[in-house]
Motif scaffolding. Sequence first.
Motif, PDB file in Angstrom:
ATOM      1  N   LYS A  18      -1.760  -3.874  -8.528  1.00 23.38           N
ATOM      2  CA  LYS A  18      -0.541  -3.528  -7.780  1.00 23.38           C
ATOM      3  C   LYS A  18      -0.657  -2.131  -7.173  1.00 23.38           C
ATOM      4  CE  LYS A  18       4.322  -2.512  -8.585  1.00 23.38           C
ATOM      5  NZ  LYS A  18       5.385  -2.469  -9.577  1.00 23.38           N
ATOM      6  N   TYR A  19      -1.154  -1.186  -7.958  1.00 20.79           N
ATOM      7  CA  TYR A  19      -1.212   0.202  -7.507  1.00 20.79           C
ATOM      8  C   TYR A  19      -2.402   0.471  -6.591  1.00 20.79           C
ATOM      9  CZ  TYR A  19       2.392   0.700 -10.968  1.00 20.79           C
ATOM     10  OH  TYR A  19       3.544   0.552 -11.677  1.00 20.79           O
ATOM     11  N   LEU A  20      -3.422  -0.386  -6.649  1.00 22.11           N
ATOM     12  CA  LEU A  20      -4.566  -0.224  -5.738  1.00 22.11           C
ATOM     13  C   LEU A  20      -4.171  -0.470  -4.290  1.00 22.11           C
ATOM     14  CD1 LEU A  20      -7.420  -1.873  -7.805  1.00 22.11           C
ATOM     15  CD2 LEU A  20      -7.404   0.470  -6.927  1.00 22.11           C
ATOM     16  N   GLN A  21      -3.053  -1.141  -4.073  1.00 25.49           N
ATOM     17  CA  GLN A  21      -2.615  -1.486  -2.722  1.00 25.49           C
ATOM     18  C   GLN A  21      -1.761  -0.406  -2.067  1.00 25.49           C
ATOM     19  OE1 GLN A  21      -0.750  -5.332  -3.058  1.00 25.49           O
ATOM     20  NE2 GLN A  21      -2.443  -6.142  -4.245  1.00 25.49           N
ATOM     21  N   ILE A  22      -1.451   0.654  -2.788  1.00 23.81           N
ATOM     22  CA  ILE A  22      -0.603   1.716  -2.242  1.00 23.81           C
ATOM     23  C   ILE A  22      -1.396   2.537  -1.228  1.00 23.81           C
ATOM     24  CG2 ILE A  22       0.662   3.835  -2.814  1.00 23.81           C
ATOM     25  CD1 ILE A  22       1.334   2.514  -5.494  1.00 23.81           C
ATOM     26  N   ASN A  23      -0.821   2.711  -0.058  1.00 29.59           N
ATOM     27  CA  ASN A  23      -1.530   3.395   1.033  1.00 29.59           C
ATOM     28  C   ASN A  23      -1.696   4.887   0.838  1.00 29.59           C
ATOM     29  OD1 ASN A  23      -1.948   1.038   2.455  1.00 29.59           O
ATOM     30  ND2 ASN A  23      -0.022   1.192   3.541  1.00 29.59           N
ATOM     31  N   THR A  24      -0.868   5.510   0.014  1.00 27.30           N
ATOM     32  CA  THR A  24      -0.974   6.958  -0.153  1.00 27.30           C
ATOM     33  C   THR A  24      -2.042   7.362  -1.160  1.00 27.30           C
ATOM     34  OG1 THR A  24       0.740   6.941  -1.838  1.00 27.30           O
ATOM     35  CG2 THR A  24       1.444   7.348   0.438  1.00 27.30           C
ATOM     36  N   THR A  25      -2.615   6.394  -1.850  1.00 26.56           N
ATOM     37  CA  THR A  25      -3.639   6.702  -2.837  1.00 26.56           C
ATOM     38  C   THR A  25      -4.894   7.251  -2.151  1.00 26.56           C
ATOM     39  OG1 THR A  25      -2.816   4.968  -4.285  1.00 26.56           O
ATOM     40  CG2 THR A  25      -5.038   5.738  -4.695  1.00 26.56           C
ATOM     41  N   ILE A  26      -5.494   8.242  -2.764  1.00 22.60           N
ATOM     42  CA  ILE A  26      -6.712   8.867  -2.245  1.00 22.60           C
ATOM     43  C   ILE A  26      -7.859   7.856  -2.375  1.00 22.60           C
ATOM     44  CG2 ILE A  26      -8.268  10.829  -2.514  1.00 22.60           C
ATOM     45  CD1 ILE A  26      -5.805  12.228  -3.940  1.00 22.60           C
ATOM     46  N   LEU A  27      -8.562   7.586  -1.276  1.00 18.97           N
ATOM     47  CA  LEU A  27      -9.590   6.543  -1.245  1.00 18.97           C
ATOM     48  C   LEU A  27     -10.664   6.699  -2.335  1.00 18.97           C
ATOM     49  CD1 LEU A  27     -10.646   3.973   0.060  1.00 18.97           C
ATOM     50  CD2 LEU A  27     -11.878   5.408   1.697  1.00 18.97           C
ATOM     51  N   PRO A  28     -11.231   7.892  -2.559  1.00 22.89           N
ATOM     52  CA  PRO A  28     -12.234   7.988  -3.630  1.00 22.89           C
ATOM     53  C   PRO A  28     -11.686   7.605  -5.011  1.00 22.89           C
ATOM     54  CG  PRO A  28     -12.352   9.913  -2.217  1.00 22.89           C
ATOM     55  CD  PRO A  28     -11.129   9.136  -1.798  1.00 22.89           C
ATOM     56  N   ILE A  29     -10.408   7.859  -5.248  1.00 21.63           N
ATOM     57  CA  ILE A  29      -9.802   7.452  -6.521  1.00 21.63           C
ATOM     58  C   ILE A  29      -9.699   5.928  -6.579  1.00 21.63           C
ATOM     59  CG2 ILE A  29      -7.686   7.525  -7.935  1.00 21.63           C
ATOM     60  CD1 ILE A  29      -9.297  10.131  -7.976  1.00 21.63           C
ATOM     61  N   LYS A  30      -9.310   5.298  -5.466  1.00 23.72           N
ATOM     62  CA  LYS A  30      -9.261   3.824  -5.414  1.00 23.72           C
ATOM     63  C   LYS A  30     -10.633   3.237  -5.730  1.00 23.72           C
ATOM     64  CE  LYS A  30      -5.604   2.630  -2.160  1.00 23.72           C
ATOM     65  NZ  LYS A  30      -5.276   1.952  -0.917  1.00 23.72           N
ATOM     66  N   ILE A  31     -11.657   3.833  -5.148  1.00 27.47           N
ATOM     67  CA  ILE A  31     -13.017   3.340  -5.365  1.00 27.47           C
ATOM     68  C   ILE A  31     -13.427   3.510  -6.822  1.00 27.47           C
ATOM     69  CG2 ILE A  31     -15.449   3.745  -4.793  1.00 27.47           C
ATOM     70  CD1 ILE A  31     -14.414   4.468  -1.914  1.00 27.47           C
ATOM     71  N   LEU A  32     -13.157   4.700  -7.389  1.00 24.78           N
ATOM     72  CA  LEU A  32     -13.502   4.951  -8.789  1.00 24.78           C
ATOM     73  C   LEU A  32     -12.771   3.998  -9.734  1.00 24.78           C
ATOM     74  CD1 LEU A  32     -13.691   8.803  -9.441  1.00 24.78           C
ATOM     75  CD2 LEU A  32     -15.467   7.087  -9.782  1.00 24.78           C
ATOM     76  N   LEU A 117      -3.730   6.656  -9.322  1.00 26.21           N
ATOM     77  CA  LEU A 117      -3.446   5.891  -8.104  1.00 26.21           C
ATOM     78  C   LEU A 117      -2.132   6.342  -7.469  1.00 26.21           C
ATOM     79  CD1 LEU A 117      -4.655   2.387  -9.259  1.00 26.21           C
ATOM     80  CD2 LEU A 117      -5.720   3.817  -7.500  1.00 26.21           C
ATOM     81  N   LEU A 118      -1.239   6.876  -8.284  1.00 23.82           N
ATOM     82  CA  LEU A 118       0.033   7.404  -7.776  1.00 23.82           C
ATOM     83  C   LEU A 118       0.003   8.929  -7.652  1.00 23.82           C
ATOM     84  CD1 LEU A 118       2.469   5.208  -9.897  1.00 23.82           C
ATOM     85  CD2 LEU A 118       1.851   4.908  -7.491  1.00 23.82           C
TER      86      LEU A 118
END
Length: 134
Positions: A18-32, A117-118
């Motif tokens: 759910k939180y991986l889909q948030i657009n404000t999340t920093i991309l490197p954190i999403k990847i990690l 993610l937030l």
Amino acid sequence: MNLILTLSALCSAALSIKYLQINTTILPIKILVSLGLITSILNHGFSNKYFKYLDRLVMVIIVIVYSYLLYDQPELYVLVIGSMAYIASKTMENSYKKNISHIGAHVCATYLNTFMLLYPIIMDERNTCPHASK
């Protein structure tokens, strides 16, 4: 394969999607976070030493990155507690206690993944985020 830890890893992944889909999340954190979830599921779902060491490598990288980002935040204590729970699980003889301690590490990791993610949203509310847009 450890069914209990596999289910724990899958629950962590399900909660994080759910939180991986948030657009404000920093991309490197999403990847990690994504890489950590994938390697955790592979490590706990299959008996393979390469998955085990890959998962450990990714977790060490995540701990280093999170430590840097959380160095002045109270969530750093969750990282320390989760790391201690993981280390404790590796030193215990009783498999029940090992699983409980390891699941504790997964719970801490799930909380931290959600927090990270937030991160921009939370830090913006705390007025401390260097990445937050105003």
